[in-house]
Design an enzyme around this catalytic site. Structure first.
Site, short mmCIF file in Angstrom:
data_model
loop_
_atom_site.label_atom_id
_atom_site.label_comp_id
_atom_site.label_asym_id
_atom_site.label_seq_id
_atom_site.Cartn_x
_atom_site.Cartn_y
_atom_site.Cartn_z
N GLY A 1 -22.56 1.41 -55.01
CA GLY A 1 -23.23 -0.26 -54.38
C GLY A 1 -21.41 -1.53 -55.42
CG ASP B 1 -20.30 5.55 -66.36
OD1 ASP B 1 -19.37 6.26 -66.62
OD2 ASP B 1 -21.07 5.05 -65.49
CD GLU C 1 -4.01 -15.46 -42.92
OE1 GLU C 1 -5.07 -15.92 -43.69
OE2 GLU C 1 -5.01 -14.47 -42.15
C1 GLA Z 1 -21.78 0.23 -50.92
C2 GLA Z 1 -19.97 0.34 -51.06
C3 GLA Z 1 -19.17 -0.20 -50.66
C4 GLA Z 1 -19.90 0.21 -48.77
C5 GLA Z 1 -21.33 0.39 -48.96
C6 GLA Z 1 -21.23 1.77 -47.39
O1 GLA Z 1 -22.55 -0.69 -51.05
O2 GLA Z 1 -20.18 -0.08 -52.48
O3 GLA Z 1 -18.42 -1.01 -51.02
O4 GLA Z 1 -18.96 1.76 -49.33
O5 GLA Z 1 -21.80 0.87 -49.38
O6 GLA Z 1 -22.32 1.37 -47.00
#
Ligand code: GLA
Length: 731
Positions: A530, A536, A616
């Site tokens: 996530g 670490d 961009e």
């Molecule tokens: C996590 C990761 C994101 C993405 C989602 C996919 O949150 O940190 O970058 O890969 O899962 O479900």
């Protein structure tokens, strides 16, 4: 020699360039910690210890009636539980008769001209040119079969000392290890602050500085991973220590599971700091001949502030922890599909993105979540690592070929440690998930966690990963882990061994990663949980880069990357340019600023390239050129934090090894009418050489730049950024 042993094998000095760490095995066989700090000549410093009869602090039998000798007051290497040291201990044992004493005495030592390994876990390794040295001290428990081997590693030039612990059962009766921390630092004198790195999902690693007093300070994780909430790295420092001056010590755990880090003053004002596997929800049974290895703690010392401490950690982690092809080579600039498409993609959409990416100079397309099983949202499919060809509109192999055909590398997302209840895997093997029989499990992101302590689970995962990676010609894997662990129960280790499961889970993850990398040594692994929930030192052994945070907002990233930089090299921080309004915060920042912030890490994009303007697109081309131009400076240069987030602006700097080239990036984080000037400091140049500055074209000596600094010719507007270079010139 960095390690010296004197006084009949009882006085041990570990010397690095700037520091000395000293221990002495005294007449009672207690291993005293006599000193850690500025380098000394190695004289016996037991004389520093002040002994007095402190009431209610008992005396061991060997003290022979000397009431001034108490384990409760002495600075020690292995403070143990139940034998008269009432402070926080490193080790607790539970014997078969129910007693809980652990009384270790010095037995002997060995020295090796190379770095030690830690069984099944990451550890700093020798890289040929630079080799560490190892001291192993053996301690024997007085009344049982337990023995402990204390490992000390020394990397002299880097000012790094490591510690690890192995507990052995040398007899027949069983022993339960109820606690086994890896490191204790006892400071007899002085005032100290403790800096920890705390946060939450999408806001990781904000430094928090507190004075160490008699009230215990403690951070840790019981989430099964090192966690977003607290990082397994802390700094102890003098209250006056700044970026550029003062003493500081780093403690950094090479481990990706539950941990504790704590510090406290004792009744006499001595400071004790400890680090290791969290003792809660932990116990490990050692039968005859069994051993337990506690993970490595990497200790750093700087006598001149945090900048130097960080630079030492960056170097040691980059050169002696990260491995593989991408340890030194340039990382591909990637486009990640997550914030570009989320779950809504098919082959044509991805190929169209890849075409745009290739045209702009991007080097890799990463297909994130959603390509396998039944996975159109995050409620199902985890564990079914079979390509969903129907959704994709073809095979992954074909997609890989199209992407490779465009000259791009191809990356793929996995979340191996997880299983959805709505998956074929779970339906076939419900016992493969960690959950307690007779209780409804906690769901996190509506998913369960696989029992990674089981070999059959790892075999399945290895088989699926290897098959997909090989068939589709995958160049990069993003290895994700998206929930905290609870309901800890493994069918294999049920009953009295359940306390082993959290640790065995981590060992299982390491084992699977190691197996995977042995099979695909050239693959680039990017760690993720996530975002930065498992950022670490242990993970860096497998993945030289880690997705720093799910928060891609450039302004929030200033804080996240700032906090992360105290221990971890910039090259390890995955950082991407994303769309505005930002998907996590709704903030709008200039494209250029997003580029400058992402540039200070492992650079990439995470947005729908169909939706960006021509202007961009031109900036993407320029940003990639910049990233390439500054690549080695950012990956291997010395890093300086110049202005911390939270002020009017945030600024940082890189200086190359030869000190010929410096790069400063500054982001304005607030706006005001009739603005005051922006003045920044410059660091790390050679005082006697001349440098020309890109901001005003002037050439001054390094001494002048570092003394006088630089005033920007215009004050940037809110969220605008500037990039300034200094080049060494003849004048
Ligand atoms: C996590 C990761 C994101 C993405 C989602 C996919 O949150 O940190 O970058 O890969 O899962 O479900």
């Amino acid at each position: 020699m960095a390690i010296s042993v004197e006084e009949n094998g009882r006085l041990f000095n570990l010397h690095t360039e700037d520091s000395t760490y000293q221990m002495y095995a005294d007449e009672c066989g207690v291993l005293l910690h006599t000193y850690y700090g500025k380098r000394t000549e190695g004289e016996n410093l037991t004389g520093l210890i002040y002994q007095a009869d402190v009431g209610f602090s008992g005396n061991p039998e060997e003290a022979a009636g000397n009431r001034e000798y108490s384990l409760d007051c002495l600075p020690q290497e292995l403070p143990s539980d139940g034998v008269g040291d009432y402070r926080e201990s490193c080790i607790s044992l539970l014997h078969e008769d129910g007693s809980m004493a652990a009384d270790f005495r010095f037995e002997g030592y060995e020295i090796f001209p190379y770095s030690y390994k830690v069984e099944g876990m990451p550890a700093l390794y020798d890289n040929g040119e630079e080799t560490g040295e190892t001291l192993v001290i053996t301690m024997r428990e007085k009344a049982s079969n337990a023995a402990v081997r204390l490992f000390y590693g020394v990397f002299e030039k880097e000012n790094i000392i490591t510690r690890a612990v192995r507990v052995e059962n040398r007899g027949k009766s069983g022993i339960v290890l109820a606690k086994c921390l890896s490191c204790c630092l006892d400071y007899q004198f002085g005032e100290y602050d403790l800096i920890t790195f705390a946060g939450r999902h999408v806001m990781e690693r904000t430094p928090e500085r507190s004075r160490i007093r008699r009230t215990k300070l403690e951070v840790g994780s019981l989430r099964g991973t090192s966690s977003h909430q607290y990082n397994p790295s802390v700094i102890l420092c003098a209250p006056e220590t700044t970026e550029d001056s003062g003493e500081c010590y780093g403690m950094c755990l090479a481990y990706s599971g539950n941990f504790t880090a704590c510090a406290q003053k004792d009744q006499r004002g001595q400071t004790r700091a400890l680090m290791g596997i969290h003792p809660e929800k932990f116990s490990f049974r050692l039968g005859e001949g069994d051993a337990f290895d506690a993970p490595q703690v990497i200790l750093g010392y700087s006598d001149s502030g945090f900048a130097k401490l960080s630079q030492q950690y960056h170097k040691i982690l980059r050169e002696h922890m990260c491995r593989g092809k991408y340890q030194y080579t340039k990382r591909p600039v990637l486009l990640n599909s997550w914030e570009a498409t989320y779950f809504d993609f098919n082959k044509e959409k991805l190929v169209a993105l890849a075409e745009l990416a290739a045209d702009l100079g991007i080097e890799m397309l990463v297909l994130d979540d959603g390509w396998f099983g039944k996975r159109d949202d995050d409620n199902s499919g985890l564990g079914d690592w079979y390509v969903n060809e129907k959704k994709l509109g073809g095979s992954l192999k074909e997609l890989g070929e199209r992407i490779h055909g465009l000259g791009l590398k191809f990356g793929l997302w996995f979340e191996p440690e997880m299983v959805s209840e709505d998956s074929d895997l779970y339906r076939a093997h419900p016992d493969w998930a960690l959950q307690i029989p007779g209780r409804e499990p906690n769901r996190g992101r509506n998913q369960l966690v696989l029992d990674m302590s089981r070999e059959d689970v790892r075999d399945y995962l290895y088989g699926r990963l290897a098959d997909i990676v090989e068939n589709a010609g995958i160049d990069y894997v993003k290895w994700d882990m998206n929930r905290s662990i609870c309901d800890i129960y493994s069918h294999q280790y049920a009953g009295s061994r359940n306390g082993e499961v959290y640790h065995r889970f981590v060992l299982g993850v390491y084992d699977l990663m190691e197996r995977f990398l042995n099979r695909f040594p050239d693959i680039l692994l990017e760690g993720c949980s996530g975002g930065g929930g498992r950022f670490d030192a242990g993970m860096l052994y497998y993945s030289p880069q880690i997705w720093c945070s799910d928060n891609t907002d450039a302004v929030n990233r200033l804080e996240i990357q700032y906090g992360t930089s105290f221990f971890y090299p910039l090259s390890s921080m995955g950082s991407h340019v994303s769309a505005v309004p930002n998907h996590q915060t709704g903030r709008v920042t200039p494209f250029r600023t997003r580029g400058h912030v992402a540039l200070s890490g492992s650079f990439g994009y995470e947005l729908d390239l169909n939706k960006i303007s021509e202007e961009e697109k031109a900036m993407v081309r320029e940003q990639i050129k910049d990233f390439r131009r500054y690549d080695s400076l950012i990956r291997e240069g010395d890093y300086y934090r110049l202005a911390a987030p939270g002020g009017r602006f945030c600024a940082w700097e890189f200086v190359d090894g030869k000190k010929e080239h410096a790069l400063q990036i500054l982001v304005m984080t607030s706006a005001e009418g009739n603005p005051l000037p922006v003045h920044t400091v410059v660091k790390g140049l050679l005082p006697d050489k001349n440098y020309r500055c890109s901001e005003n074209g002037r050439a001054y000596s390094g001494k002048t730049w570092m003394g006088a600094g630089l005033t920007l010719h215009a004050v940037p507007k809110e969220y605008e950024s500037v990039l300034i270079e200094w080049e060494m010139v003849d004048r």
